[in-house]
Design a protein around this motif. Structure first.
Motif, PDB file in Angstrom:
ATOM      1  N   UNK A 122       6.720 -12.569  15.288  1.00  0.00           N
ATOM      2  CA  UNK A 122       6.655 -13.311  14.041  1.00  0.00           C
ATOM      3  C   UNK A 122       6.843 -12.473  12.791  1.00  0.00           C
ATOM      4  N   UNK A 123       6.653 -13.135  11.650  1.00  0.00           N
ATOM      5  CA  UNK A 123       6.771 -12.513  10.330  1.00  0.00           C
ATOM      6  C   UNK A 123       5.496 -12.828   9.554  1.00  0.00           C
ATOM      7  N   UNK A 124       4.934 -11.830   8.939  1.00  0.00           N
ATOM      8  CA  UNK A 124       3.695 -12.060   8.193  1.00  0.00           C
ATOM      9  C   UNK A 124       3.576 -11.106   7.019  1.00  0.00           C
ATOM     10  N   UNK A 125       2.668 -11.406   6.123  1.00  0.00           N
ATOM     11  CA  UNK A 125       2.323 -10.520   5.022  1.00  0.00           C
ATOM     12  C   UNK A 125       0.955  -9.908   5.317  1.00  0.00           C
ATOM     13  N   UNK A 126       0.849  -8.615   5.115  1.00  0.00           N
ATOM     14  CA  UNK A 126      -0.432  -7.935   5.295  1.00  0.00           C
ATOM     15  C   UNK A 126      -0.660  -7.048   4.090  1.00  0.00           C
ATOM     16  N   UNK A 127      -1.918  -6.933   3.691  1.00  0.00           N
ATOM     17  CA  UNK A 127      -2.204  -6.109   2.527  1.00  0.00           C
ATOM     18  C   UNK A 127      -3.655  -5.694   2.493  1.00  0.00           C
ATOM     19  N   UNK A 128      -3.926  -4.690   1.680  1.00  0.00           N
ATOM     20  CA  UNK A 128      -5.304  -4.279   1.441  1.00  0.00           C
ATOM     21  C   UNK A 128      -5.492  -4.007  -0.042  1.00  0.00           C
ATOM     22  N   UNK A 129      -6.751  -3.994  -0.461  1.00  0.00           N
ATOM     23  CA  UNK A 129      -7.104  -3.840  -1.865  1.00  0.00           C
ATOM     24  C   UNK A 129      -7.994  -2.615  -1.998  1.00  0.00           C
ATOM     25  N   UNK A 130      -7.586  -1.673  -2.856  1.00  0.00           N
ATOM     26  CA  UNK A 130      -8.378  -0.449  -2.989  1.00  0.00           C
ATOM     27  C   UNK A 130      -9.514  -0.649  -3.996  1.00  0.00           C
ATOM     28  N   UNK A 131     -10.273   0.403  -4.232  1.00  0.00           N
ATOM     29  CA  UNK A 131     -11.445   0.305  -5.108  1.00  0.00           C
ATOM     30  C   UNK A 131     -11.069   0.159  -6.582  1.00  0.00           C
ATOM     31  N   UNK A 132      -9.777   0.336  -6.903  1.00  0.00           N
ATOM     32  CA  UNK A 132      -9.301   0.111  -8.263  1.00  0.00           C
ATOM     33  C   UNK A 132      -8.673  -1.269  -8.416  1.00  0.00           C
TER      34      UNK A 132
END
Length: 218
Positions: A122-132
């Motif tokens: 499949x196709x997906x979006x993945x991401x993370x958010x840093x402390x800033x």
């Protein structure tokens, strides 16, 4: 002399950082002994070496597709040393995530592990958010790998037109889970609550431009 002292200090700090992980294994193998239910230690006791077999190092748990018939249209199966005896003391866990069309894994974090995702389908979006509060997001396709640093909020959503499957390896045999969705969501909501949550996520997590073609609520 000052330079040498600074080097030794920096080296000591580096060593401490590198050691901030699961304890190293003192045996070749140490499958979990599940017979001692009332023993509380940092990990699990080892099975008698004479009773260890090859079956301790195989698991078929992740071969089964998860049930995505739920509010988030996704399913995650996490296998730790508690379920897979051969993982004990190795500092590893494995997981499988299945996402139906428009399925989403809400932002969450693993306080004791980094995560490496491998897209199997499949196709997906993945991401993370840093402390800033900076968002690092990529579109992933079959065969792609994505890394999530330890302890950071991260999410995935299916942006394709078929079921998506992601396999993960986590750097702890007990990575832990901190989920903000557990506190914010429930199985049944009123329409005003759904709209509020949709606006919150579109503005703070993914951005308005990235939400145009994504349906979080059915």
């Amino acid at each position: 002399m000052i330079r040498r002292t600074n080097f030794l200090l920096a080296f000591s700090v580096y060593v401490c950082i590198c050691r901030a992980k699961d304890t190293d294994n003192l045996y070749d193998v140490c499958p979990t002994d599940t017979t001692h239910k009332n023993v509380f230690i940092n990990g699990y006791p080892c099975r008698n070496p004479a009773e260890i077999t090859a079956s301790d190092f195989k698991s078929s748990t992740l071969s089964k597709e998860g049930d995505t018939d739920n509010f988030q249209r996704s399913s995650t199966t996490l296998v730790t040393a508690a379920e897979f005896a051969g993982l004990n003391t190795l500092g590893l866990s494995v997981a499988r995530t299945d996402l139906d069309i428009d399925g989403v894994v809400m932002p969450h974090a693993h306080p004791r592990a980094s995560e490496m995702m491998f897209v199997g389908k499949g196709v997906l979006k993945a991401g993370f958010i840093d402390t800033k509060r900076q968002v690092f997001e990529k579109t992933l396709k079959e065969g792609d790998v994505f890394i999530v640093p330890r302890g950071l909020l991260h999410y995935t959503l299916n942006s394709g037109f078929e079921l998506a499957t992601v396999y993960s390896v986590l750097s702890s045999q007990n990575p832990g889970l901190l989920s903000i969705s557990d506190a914010m969501f429930a199985p049944v909501f009123s329409d005003p609550m759904k709209e509020l949550m949709k606006k919150l996520f579109s503005r703070s997590m993914f951005g308005m431009n990235q939400m145009k073609n994504v349906t979080l609520f059915r």
